[in-house]
Design an enzyme around this catalytic site. Structure first.
Site, PDB file in Angstrom:
ATOM      1  N   GLY A  22       0.809  -1.216   0.000  1.00  0.00           N
ATOM      2  CA  GLY A  22       0.000   0.000   0.000  1.00  0.00           C
ATOM      3  C   GLY A  22       0.839   1.261   0.000  1.00  0.00           C
ATOM      4  N   TYR A  23       0.183   2.377   0.331  1.00  0.00           N
ATOM      5  CA  TYR A  23       0.754   3.720   0.182  1.00  0.00           C
ATOM      6  C   TYR A  23       1.348   3.825  -1.223  1.00  0.00           C
ATOM      7  CZ  TYR A  23       1.648   8.272   1.944  1.00  0.00           C
ATOM      8  OH  TYR A  23       1.579   9.625   2.124  1.00  0.00           O
ATOM      9  N   HIS A  28       4.131   1.605  -8.287  1.00  0.00           N
ATOM     10  CA  HIS A  28       3.152   0.518  -8.151  1.00  0.00           C
ATOM     11  C   HIS A  28       2.186   0.518  -9.337  1.00  0.00           C
ATOM     12  CE1 HIS A  28       3.976   1.144  -3.677  1.00  0.00           C
ATOM     13  NE2 HIS A  28       4.260  -0.131  -3.860  1.00  0.00           N
ATOM     14  N   GLN A  55       7.555  -9.678   7.828  1.00  0.00           N
ATOM     15  CA  GLN A  55       8.795  -9.295   7.145  1.00  0.00           C
ATOM     16  C   GLN A  55       9.480  -8.098   7.807  1.00  0.00           C
ATOM     17  OE1 GLN A  55       6.482  -8.547   3.380  1.00  0.00           O
ATOM     18  NE2 GLN A  55       7.996  -6.944   3.071  1.00  0.00           N
ATOM     19  N   ASP A 166      13.452  -3.880  -5.861  1.00  0.00           N
ATOM     20  CA  ASP A 166      13.729  -4.952  -4.902  1.00  0.00           C
ATOM     21  C   ASP A 166      14.249  -6.166  -5.676  1.00  0.00           C
ATOM     22  OD1 ASP A 166      12.652  -3.738  -2.350  1.00  0.00           O
ATOM     23  OD2 ASP A 166      10.946  -3.514  -3.690  1.00  0.00           O
ATOM     24  N   GLN A 169      14.568  -9.449  -3.752  1.00  0.00           N
ATOM     25  CA  GLN A 169      13.234 -10.000  -3.454  1.00  0.00           C
ATOM     26  C   GLN A 169      12.677 -10.714  -4.687  1.00  0.00           C
ATOM     27  OE1 GLN A 169       9.829  -8.023  -1.220  1.00  0.00           O
ATOM     28  NE2 GLN A 169       9.313  -7.379  -3.294  1.00  0.00           N
TER      29      GLN A 169
HETATM   30  O1  PAF Z   1       7.695  -5.392  -2.019  1.00  0.00           O
HETATM   31  C1  PAF Z   1       6.770  -5.331  -1.195  1.00  0.00           C
HETATM   32  O2  PAF Z   1       6.042  -4.343  -1.106  1.00  0.00           O
HETATM   33  C2  PAF Z   1       6.548  -6.509  -0.240  1.00  0.00           C
HETATM   34  O3  PAF Z   1       7.749  -7.090   0.132  1.00  0.00           O
HETATM   35  C3  PAF Z   1       5.569  -7.553  -0.803  1.00  0.00           C
HETATM   36  C4  PAF Z   1       6.133  -8.225  -2.030  1.00  0.00           C
HETATM   37  C5  PAF Z   1       4.242  -6.908  -1.120  1.00  0.00           C
HETATM   38  C6  PAF Z   1       5.340  -8.649   0.250  1.00  0.00           C
HETATM   39  O4  PAF Z   1       4.804  -8.125   1.418  1.00  0.00           O
END
Ligand code: PAF
Length: 295
Positions: A22-23, A28, A55, A166, A169
């Site tokens: 969010g935010y 996004h 996390q 990221d 990630q």
């Molecule tokens: O990148 C993010 O915003 C978060 O790590 C995710 C992938 C939504 C998981 O909570």
């Protein structure tokens, strides 16, 4: 969410998922646009909004992480997102029932009634998550892989889009999807940047005016490294030393790490050439920002 997803899939509708906390910002929305491009007009784009507690370390910014659901919903509507999935903590991680003993659990599992008896299963990637962000934030990726696995099972996406900001990630999620046979195509979309080059992040909101002005040092450091290796390879140790000095131009910035690594293994490399990946994490006050690039 899962029932809706099952219904959509039975009807042959493609589902694109953008997991977020969010935010929302323009970065996004660019991921949502990429999801739309992948599933087409007849597909369904789902944005999940969930600030995932597992996390965050206890010392991190879970409580003050910026939240504004109404604003997020307006942005999603304007972008043509079809579904916004906003689960609660109680839904994602039901608290373990206090009186639930192991025998009771086993009996309920056997009778098919193992519901709301708490949460105790995590997903851990054991290799790519040990370096960089994983070294700096030890429990972080376990929380990410766990929540993303849950989101994949709830939303049943054909494709899921993650941001390159990221990088680690995204690599870990790709690994997880492959290792655990999630039938989802992972897309990594380019980093969206402010006009001065700062990578968009919900955490940029924490910066005061002076910190914001100096935060562009992350982008400048990536550019400086790019220029340094444009003509000939440079040893990583020398480049790191030069970059530390380069960053003194932004006295509010404190380098957490800078790393040069192989994009497939994420292992550090000792000689940096064009095409090497670079990532860095920098504190400005208490705010920790990350960025990366292929040099
Ligand atoms: O990148 C993010 O915003 C978060 O790590 C995710 C992938 C939504 C998981 O909570």
């Amino acid at each position: 969410m899962q029932r809706l997803a099952q219904k959509l899939r039975r009807a042959g509708t493609r589902i694109g998922l953008v997991p977020t906390m969010g935010y929302l910002h323009a970065g996004h929305l660019s991921l949502a646009r990429e999801a739309r491009r992948r599933v087409g007009k007849s597909g369904v784009v789902v944005v999940s909004i969930y600030v995932n507690p597992t996390q965050f370390a206890p010392t991190e910014d879970l409580d003050k992480y910026p939240r504004d659901l109404q604003r997020d919903l307006r942005m999603c509507r304007a972008e043509g997102v079809d579904v916004v999935f906003t689960p609660s903590d109680a839904e994602m991680y039901p608290a373990r029932a206090k009186t639930q003993g192991q025998r009771g659990l086993a009996a309920r599992a056997a009778s098919g009634h193992l519901r709301s008896t708490g949460f105790s299963t995590y997903v851990v990637e054991e290799n790519l998550g040990r370096v960089m962000e994983g070294a700096a934030r030890p429990a972080h990726f376990r929380g990410v892989t766990t929540v993303v696995a849950k989101l994949f099972n709830l939303v049943l996406p054909d494709v899921s889009v993650f941001g390159q900001k990221d990088f680690q990630q995204a690599a870990i999620i790709q690994r997880m999807a492959l290792d655990l046979n999630f039938p989802v195509h992972i897309i990594v979309a380019p980093t969206h940047r402010e006009k001065d080059g700062l990578a968009m992040s919900s955490r940029n909101k924490y910066l005061d005016a002076e910190q914001r002005a100096q935060a562009v040092i992350l982008f400048h450091a990536l550019r400086a490294a790019q220029a340094a290796v444009a003509k000939k390879p440079v040893p990583a140790a020398r480049l790191k030393k030069d970059l530390k000095e380069f960053m003194t131009a932004a006295p509010l910035a404190r380098l957490d790490y800078v790393e040069f690594f192989d994009p497939a293994t994420l292992q550090p490399i000792s000689m940096v050439t064009r095409g090497t990946n670079m990532a860095l994490a920098v504190f400005l006050g208490k705010t920790r920002l990350i960025d990366n690039v292929r040099l």
